[in-house]
Design a protein around this motif. Structure first.
Motif, mmCIF file in Angstrom:
data_model
loop_
_atom_site.group_PDB
_atom_site.id
_atom_site.type_symbol
_atom_site.label_atom_id
_atom_site.label_comp_id
_atom_site.label_asym_id
_atom_site.label_seq_id
_atom_site.Cartn_x
_atom_site.Cartn_y
_atom_site.Cartn_z
ATOM 1 N N LEU A 87 0.836 -1.202 0.000
ATOM 2 C CA LEU A 87 0.000 0.000 0.000
ATOM 3 C C LEU A 87 0.869 1.250 0.000
ATOM 4 O O LEU A 87 0.591 2.221 -0.717
ATOM 5 N N ALA A 88 1.946 1.234 0.799
ATOM 6 C CA ALA A 88 2.849 2.380 0.839
ATOM 7 C C ALA A 88 3.533 2.579 -0.517
ATOM 8 O O ALA A 88 3.679 3.713 -0.994
ATOM 9 N N ARG A 89 3.943 1.490 -1.158
ATOM 10 C CA ARG A 89 4.578 1.599 -2.472
ATOM 11 C C ARG A 89 3.593 2.138 -3.499
ATOM 12 O O ARG A 89 3.975 2.892 -4.413
ATOM 13 N N GLN A 90 2.321 1.758 -3.354
ATOM 14 C CA GLN A 90 1.287 2.215 -4.277
ATOM 15 C C GLN A 90 1.225 3.739 -4.304
ATOM 16 O O GLN A 90 0.930 4.341 -5.339
ATOM 17 N N PHE A 91 1.528 4.370 -3.183
ATOM 18 C CA PHE A 91 1.447 5.829 -3.089
ATOM 19 C C PHE A 91 2.820 6.488 -3.018
ATOM 20 O O PHE A 91 2.957 7.578 -2.467
ATOM 21 N N GLY A 92 3.817 5.808 -3.558
ATOM 22 C CA GLY A 92 5.096 6.460 -3.800
ATOM 23 C C GLY A 92 6.161 6.320 -2.754
ATOM 24 O O GLY A 92 7.210 6.979 -2.849
ATOM 25 N N ALA A 93 5.975 5.470 -1.748
ATOM 26 C CA ALA A 93 7.001 5.304 -0.711
ATOM 27 C C ALA A 93 8.169 4.492 -1.242
ATOM 28 O O ALA A 93 7.993 3.565 -2.045
ATOM 29 N N GLY A 94 9.367 4.831 -0.779
ATOM 30 C CA GLY A 94 10.551 4.059 -1.121
ATOM 31 C C GLY A 94 10.682 2.831 -0.243
ATOM 32 O O GLY A 94 9.804 2.514 0.569
ATOM 33 N N CYS A 95 11.806 2.128 -0.390
ATOM 34 C CA CYS A 95 12.006 0.875 0.350
ATOM 35 C C CYS A 95 11.968 1.080 1.869
ATOM 36 O O CYS A 95 11.335 0.321 2.596
ATOM 37 N N VAL A 96 12.646 2.126 2.340
ATOM 38 C CA VAL A 96 12.671 2.375 3.782
ATOM 39 C C VAL A 96 11.284 2.772 4.271
ATOM 40 O O VAL A 96 10.841 2.358 5.353
ATOM 41 N N GLY A 97 10.576 3.564 3.485
ATOM 42 C CA GLY A 97 9.211 3.942 3.848
ATOM 43 C C GLY A 97 8.285 2.743 3.894
ATOM 44 O O GLY A 97 7.422 2.640 4.770
ATOM 45 N N LEU A 329 0.858 7.644 5.040
ATOM 46 C CA LEU A 329 1.331 9.010 5.262
ATOM 47 C C LEU A 329 2.684 9.023 5.976
ATOM 48 O O LEU A 329 3.578 9.792 5.617
ATOM 49 N N VAL A 330 2.841 8.175 6.979
ATOM 50 C CA VAL A 330 4.109 8.143 7.699
ATOM 51 C C VAL A 330 5.237 7.627 6.800
ATOM 52 O O VAL A 330 6.383 8.068 6.906
ATOM 53 N N SER A 331 4.903 6.718 5.887
ATOM 54 C CA SER A 331 5.937 6.200 4.982
ATOM 55 C C SER A 331 6.434 7.265 4.007
ATOM 56 O O SER A 331 7.513 7.122 3.422
ATOM 57 N N ARG A 332 5.673 8.337 3.838
ATOM 58 C CA ARG A 332 6.058 9.422 2.919
ATOM 59 C C ARG A 332 6.566 10.649 3.665
ATOM 60 O O ARG A 332 6.575 11.766 3.139
ATOM 61 N N VAL A 333 7.035 10.467 4.907
ATOM 62 C CA VAL A 333 7.468 11.598 5.717
ATOM 63 C C VAL A 333 8.680 12.299 5.095
ATOM 64 O O VAL A 333 8.987 13.448 5.436
ATOM 65 N N VAL A 346 12.662 9.176 7.519
ATOM 66 C CA VAL A 346 11.844 7.976 7.714
ATOM 67 C C VAL A 346 12.331 7.190 8.935
ATOM 68 O O VAL A 346 11.532 6.717 9.749
ATOM 69 N N LEU A 347 13.645 7.063 9.074
ATOM 70 C CA LEU A 347 14.187 6.341 10.221
ATOM 71 C C LEU A 347 13.906 7.075 11.533
ATOM 72 O O LEU A 347 13.615 6.448 12.558
ATOM 73 N N LEU A 348 13.971 8.406 11.500
ATOM 74 C CA LEU A 348 13.650 9.180 12.695
ATOM 75 C C LEU A 348 12.178 8.997 13.082
ATOM 76 O O LEU A 348 11.842 8.888 14.265
ATOM 77 N N THR A 349 11.330 8.956 12.081
ATOM 78 C CA THR A 349 9.902 8.728 12.341
ATOM 79 C C THR A 349 9.679 7.314 12.866
ATOM 80 O O THR A 349 8.837 7.084 13.742
ATOM 81 N N GLY A 350 10.455 6.373 12.328
ATOM 82 C CA GLY A 350 10.360 5.007 12.836
ATOM 83 C C GLY A 350 10.746 4.919 14.303
ATOM 84 O O GLY A 350 10.140 4.172 15.073
ATOM 85 N N ALA A 351 11.745 5.697 14.693
ATOM 86 C CA ALA A 351 12.128 5.728 16.110
ATOM 87 C C ALA A 351 10.994 6.266 16.968
ATOM 88 O O ALA A 351 10.747 5.794 18.087
ATOM 89 N N LEU A 352 10.285 7.260 16.442
ATOM 90 C CA LEU A 352 9.142 7.823 17.157
ATOM 91 C C LEU A 352 8.037 6.768 17.302
ATOM 92 O O LEU A 352 7.419 6.643 18.373
ATOM 93 N N ALA A 353 7.802 6.006 16.231
ATOM 94 C CA ALA A 353 6.812 4.938 16.290
ATOM 95 C C ALA A 353 7.211 3.889 17.329
ATOM 96 O O ALA A 353 6.366 3.376 18.083
#
Length: 518
Positions: A87-97, A329-333, A346-353
């Motif tokens: 789903l994230a890839r469908q809306f343009g997220a990269g591998c890390v996202g 949305l978070v995957s496209r941060v 993305v990694l910083l947001t992952g730390a927040l998650a």
């Protein structure tokens, strides 16, 4: 990720073949063997655990229910994470996202709180929602329709899961012709619990007090809106993970909203993402409003007057509808800081998650399987033998002490005997929340009250003209768990122990007694 987070269910798959092991915590009462009784099929009383208990009971002779649930949880964990990445890839997220999107499916307060409440089938549906959304968005091929039908069938193990998945599919698709599939399948899959409910629509009405008792709960520092925005806020404070940081969830939600605004300004907030984001907003705002004074008053009236509305009273469970939008949305941060290498934000947001529930696997320790006392299996055998000797094909067995919850291995849990006994175990159906009795079958509750006060049998009280309350209520057997009654401070009913009682003691063993109603 699945092994790390859902490790109690991995253990259940390995150890569950020993049918003494059970999954026991609050509403999750899954013994090693289950009976296809009237509670499992919805043939007697309100269809509360339909069709999940029926499915487990049908499979029980071949595969222990604990193993089935373990496989389901682990399989849906992997599948749900895969769906989130797609789903994230469908809306343009990269591998890390995409990896972050998958991470959020399992690492969030909703999963922790619902599992600690014992709502495993709701969590199964929640984990699959990103996959359902992706299949609906991608729904141009025949394979996506088949995949969506399969995902909805798994989510339909619980009525809540079916509602969550159908709503997500309809909103995500955006194509009128493709919304017909989830709506039609949803209608068909709801029949196992809708048809029994139609037989006694009045029985599905519930107490208005449930609106406040089951409303979303405020968290420290963030209140009710913040708790819901972070996918938390369950009504039961005892089901909160020990290590929870609500402010981290709020910051994550703020990041998601900010991404939506940036994408909207750049023209990238269109189609399915716009619809999923709107659904996510509604999933947070509506439970928040329902927890306010006017919302509680209005919803209380609805619960008392609209049949089946009790299915919606635990409003916080619907906040998981925001998960598909959240993972995208978070995957496209990375769009917030275009000049920084995408993996960094993305990694910083992952730390927040991660900080939302930093010790999530440890917080789920209560879910580990435990060995159920052998007395339960002996009691089931005794009931089966007594029913056979009395020629009862559908024995109605009343459990004592009153109530449908027991304390097993230090854990409050729905009485496993309601899942194990044949025929029609008598479920009083009431809940005790904050010392208040909510719901319950009036006839059964009145009978239990009379038994506790020493009544319910004219013969036992020396009054032959007084009718026998047990027989009048259609009770065939009374199964007494002596130790549980002692722990609860409840005496054995006088109508069973009085020498003049027509009710016969047919079996007794190691803290258990079984009486046949005369």
């Amino acid at each position: 990720m699945t092994t790390v987070v859902l490790w109690p269910f991995v253990v259940a798959v390995v150890t569950g073949w020993d049918r003494k092991n059970a999954l026991l915590l609050r509403d999750m009462s899954v013994p090693g063997s289950m009976s296809l009784n009237d509670l499992a099929t919805g043939a007697d009383g309100v269809a509360r655990a339909v069709p999940q208990d029926a499915v487990l009971a049908v499979l029980s002779p071949l595969v222990p229910p604990t193993v089935v649930i373990g496989l389901l949880m682990c399989g849906c964990g992997v599948t749900g994470m895969w769906g989130a990445s797609l789903l994230a890839r469908q809306f343009g997220a990269g591998c890390v996202g995409q990896a972050l999107a998958a991470f959020l499916v399992l690492w969030n307060p909703y999963l922790a709180e619902r599992l600690l409440q014992g709502h495993w089938s709701v969590v199964v549906a929640g984990m699959l929602l990103p996959l359902v959304a992706w299949l609906a968005v991608e729904g141009r091929q025949a394979w996506s329709a088949v995949g969506l039908a399969g995902a909805l069938a798994v989510c339909a193990l619980t009525p809540t899961g079916l509602i969550l998945s159908v709503v997500t599919a309809v909103v995500a698709s955006g194509r009128r012709r493709f919304t017909v599939l989830p709506l039609v399948e949803g209608a068909v899959l709801s029949l196992p619990w809708v048809l029994p409910s139609l037989r006694d629509a009045a029985g599905t009405l519930t107490d208005a007090a449930g609106a406040s008792l089951f409303a979303a709960r405020a968290e420290p520092w963030v209140g009710t809106p913040g708790a819901l925005a972070g996918l938390g806020g369950i009504w039961n404070a005892d089901a909160i993970p020990d290590h929870l940081l609500p402010p981290a969830g709020v910051l994550l939600a703020v990041a998601a909203v900010t991404v939506a605004v940036v994408l909207w300004r750049r023209g990238g907030w269109t189609g399915g993402l716009r619809r999923l984001s709107a659904l996510g907003g509604v999933a947070v705002v509506v439970p928040t409003l329902m927890a306010t004074g006017p919302g509680l008053t209005l919803f209380g009236e609805v619960l008392e007057t609209v049949p089946g509305a009790g299915l919606l009273r635990d409003t916080q469970k619907f906040v998981v509808l925001a998960l598909p939008a959240m993972v995208v949305l978070v995957s496209r941060v990375d769009v917030l800081v275009p000049r920084v290498a995408p993996p960094v934000p993305v990694l910083l947001t992952g730390a927040l998650a991660f900080l939302q529930v930093p010790l999530l696997p440890a917080d789920l320790t209560q879910l580990r399987p435990v060995a159920l006392d052998g007395g339960y299996a002996d009691a089931v055998d005794a009931v089966e033998e007594a029913a056979e000797n009395a020629g009862l094909s559908d024995p109605h067995t009343l459990l004592w002490p009153p109530g449908n919850y027991r304390l097993i291995d230090g854990r409050p849990v729905l009485d496993p005997l309601l899942k194990m006994l044949p025929g029609s175990p008598v479920d009083p159906g009431y809940l005790i929340v904050d010392g208040r009795v909510v719901d319950g079958d009036p006839t059964t509750v009145r009978l239990l009250s009379e038994l506790a006060s020493g009544g319910a049998s004219g013969a036992a009280l020396g009054n032959a003209d007084r009718p026998d309350g047990l027989a009048e209520a259609g009770v065939d057997l009374v199964l007494v768990e002596v130790d549980a009654a002692r722990d609860a401070g409840v005496d054995l009913p006088a109508v069973l122990t009085d020498p003049a009682s027509p009710h016969e003691l047919v079996w007794s063993n190691d803290g258990w007694s079984l009486y046949r109603v005369g």
